[in-house]
Design an enzyme around this catalytic site. Structure first.
Site, PDB file in Angstrom:
ATOM      1  N   ASP A 232       0.880  -1.170   0.000  1.00  7.83           N
ATOM      2  CA  ASP A 232       0.000   0.000   0.000  1.00  7.83           C
ATOM      3  C   ASP A 232       0.910   1.210   0.000  1.00  7.83           C
ATOM      4  O   ASP A 232       1.790   1.325   0.850  1.00  7.83           O
ATOM      5  CB  ASP A 232      -0.859   0.020   1.269  1.00  7.83           C
ATOM      6  CG  ASP A 232      -1.902  -1.098   1.242  1.00  7.83           C
ATOM      7  OD1 ASP A 232      -2.844  -1.047   2.035  1.00  7.83           O
ATOM      8  OD2 ASP A 232      -1.756  -2.005   0.405  1.00  7.83           O
ATOM      9  N   ASP A 390     -13.544  -3.695  -1.411  1.00  5.41           N
ATOM     10  CA  ASP A 390     -13.254  -3.289  -0.020  1.00  5.41           C
ATOM     11  C   ASP A 390     -14.520  -3.443   0.818  1.00  5.41           C
ATOM     12  O   ASP A 390     -15.212  -2.464   1.066  1.00  5.41           O
ATOM     13  CB  ASP A 390     -12.783  -1.828   0.021  1.00  5.41           C
ATOM     14  CG  ASP A 390     -11.484  -1.643  -0.740  1.00  5.41           C
ATOM     15  OD1 ASP A 390     -11.342  -0.621  -1.451  1.00  5.41           O
ATOM     16  OD2 ASP A 390     -10.632  -2.529  -0.654  1.00  5.41           O
TER      17      ASP A 390
END
Ligand code: 1PR
Length: 535
Positions: A232, A390
């Site tokens: 990330d 998500d």
């Protein structure tokens, strides 16, 4: 430079051949790009990486006169290596948006895998070859895995068997490579198959190199489960691009400075994970939903540098959607994705934009062809498009209380709820949307997604294991590969998700960034549990 160290590369501009360039340079060769058909005829050795779809490739080759030059070059038995679509184009025709005529050098028609045989399409991942004829360039492959990513394949027959040098089993026993004299082509990606793949390129480029056969020490027999390292990435408060990691998507340290967690430099970590045996590396530009990805050039630089030394597939996501910058300049999501591909990405992943596209599709039932998902998969092929979900778990007492698909959860909710649905979110988990992960996955499969990256906000960064209820729900709902993500904290978590669900891959971040468990230990554990992995 002596012509001995020059390779002519036929790049007709359809997509990402940067990784082929990087691999050739890594092996110490220089590249001469084909500009005209004459450059093909003058080549001393030619590499032809086919990217994208069959029909547009043939259009370019025919309209530029390169098709004719290619046939003449190959018929003279000059050294040639075709890669992926570069193998398929040698055949008579393809059914892809077809039938479309190919170069017609090898009898046979290229057709689509049949997913009804229980094999997920596209065929994405590391599989084993059955070498059927001395092919020289495959001498180091032995029983090691090589990387495939395709939905179409050529089949061996009486009419083309003199060409076939290896096959691969995936539902069908399809042609994995051909060879006749100096003419070679491979369906897999040698530039993305780690050291085994580089050995294939090295043998093609150095035919005089040591002839000794060094059959690989692996035990490859079928499609391996993939272990993917995820980085990330975002800028920290003083503008440096760092690898960070959320705790249920919150990337800020719980100190009073509340600075962005900094776990290292993206390119360095990616290079380390490649050496440690990661089957793929994913970069997620987690503030892409608000910063303009082409604006923050560092992300493109990260890709350019990473792809110079990481020879396994690179996926990049974050901020892939239509965009108007502060000067009012409009960029389509296709332009944003193309920039990522040109910079070295093999796959792109779409998060928020795919949620909006799925909501619209479920509302109207109409495929407009205008969504980022549809446009990018049409141009680059659906195997290059991942949809990242998500979701957050929402417990319910009774499935009838919600209109979304629920599962019976393995551990009850805080008020004893035995069911849950998984609500999709956008903007990095900040906003819940009226659509469940189950409904989203099925909708985006229809809209052209090639793969699902299935995160789970509740499990993210907890190290308590994947949400196997969620992974089973989704991997049973679609016929495209599903990557399980979020929560890995031990080697057992990886074997659990592969034995309890039909996930094709498991992705992790924190466990690797925090140096708790090396990737190699995960793979050794999976091997011990009888799970097929690439060593
Ligand atoms: O919406 O198209 O711009 O894409 C945004 C992308 O960035 C999505 O793929 C979304 O998942 C990701 N993202 C956005 N915000 C965050 C955050 O953490 N604040 N990362 C984020 C989500 C998923 C993985 C993570 C796994 C494994 N993290 O990156 O690595 O959950 O973690 P673990 O092994 O440490 O548990 P768009």
């Amino acid at each position: 430079s002596s012509s001995d160290s020059v390779v002519t590369l036929l790049d007709y501009g359809a997509g990402n051949v940067r990784s082929v360039r990087n691999a050739i340079k890594h092996l110490g060769f220089e590249i001469k790009d084909v500009q005209t058909p004459q450059d093909i005829l003058n080549a001393s050795r030619l590499i032809f990486p086919g990217v994208g779809a069959f029909a547009p490739a043939m259009d370019v080759l025919n309209n530029t006169g390169m098709a004719e030059a290619l046939c003449a070059y190959i018929e003279k038995d000059h050294p040639f290596l075709g890669i992926c679509l570069g193998l398929q184009l040698l055949f008579e025709s393809s059914e892809e948006n077809g039938p479309v005529k190919g170069l017609g050098l090898i009898p046979g028609t290229v057709g689509r895998f049949d997913s009804s045989k229980g094999f997920r399409v596209p065929h994405i991942g590391w599989n084993a070859l059955q070498v059927t004829k001395d092919s020289e360039i495959l001498d180091d492959v032995g029983n090691r895995h090589v990387y495939f990513v395709h939905s179409y394949r050529a089949m061996p027959s009486e009419h083309n068997k003199e060409w076939v040098s290896s096959t691969c089993n995936y539902g069908d026993k399809f042609i994995a490579s051909i060879r006749r004299g100096n003419v070679h082509a491979v369906q897999f990606h040698p530039e993305k198959s780690g050291d085994v793949g580089l050995s294939v390129l090295r043998r093609f480029l150095n035919p005089k190199s040591n002839k000794t056969k060094k059959p690989g020490e692996g035990k490859a027999s079928k499609l391996a489960q993939r272990v993917i390292a995820c980085l990330d990435v975002r800028t920290n408060d003083n503008g440096d691009l760092v690898v960070t990691k959320g705790d249920q998507y919150d990337v800020r340290e719980n100190t009073n400075e509340k600075e962005v967690r900094n776990l290292g430099k993206p390119v360095e970590l990616a290079g380390q994970y490649y050496i440690d045996g990661a089957d793929e590396v994913s970069f997620l530009n987690i503030t892409g939903f608000r910063d303009f990805p082409l604006g923050d050039l560092p992300m493109l630089q990260v890709l350019r540098h990473a792809s110079e030394k990481v020879f396994v597939p690179l996926t990049v996501g974050g901020g892939i959607r239509d965009f108007t910058d502060s000067t009012g300049r409009y960029y389509s999501s296709l332009e944003v994705a193309s920039e990522y591909f040109r910079s070295g990405a093999d796959k792109i992943s779409i998060g928020s934009d795919a949620v909006y596209a799925a909501e619209e599709y479920l509302r109207t039932g109409v495929k407009t062809g205008k969504t980022s998902l549809e446009q990018i998969s049409r141009v680059y092929g659906n195997q290059a498009v991942v949809v990242s979900i998500d979701p957050r778990r929402v417990y319910v007492k009774d499935p009838k209380d919600v209109q979304f698909k629920t599962v019976r959860v393995s551990s009850a909710g805080p008020n004893g709820e035995e069911f849950a649905w998984y609500q999709c979110t956008v903007n990095g988990g900040r906003e819940g949307r009226p659509i469940g992960a189950y409904e989203l996955a099925k909708a985006v499969e229809e809209l052209g997604a090639g793969e699902i990256l299935l995160n789970c906000i509740d499990c993210d960064g907890q190290g308590k294991g994947f949400d196997t209820d969620l992974v089973k729900l989704i991997s049973d709902a679609v016929s495209i590969p599903v990557i399980a993500s979020s929560g890995a904290g031990s080697v057992e978590h990886f074997s659990q998700v592969f034995t309890k669900t039909s996930a094709s891959a498991a992705l992790a971040a924190g466990i690797f960034h925090r140096k708790e468990v090396p990737i190699r230990s995960v793979k050794e554990h999976l091997l011990k549990e009888g799970i097929e992995v690439r060593i």
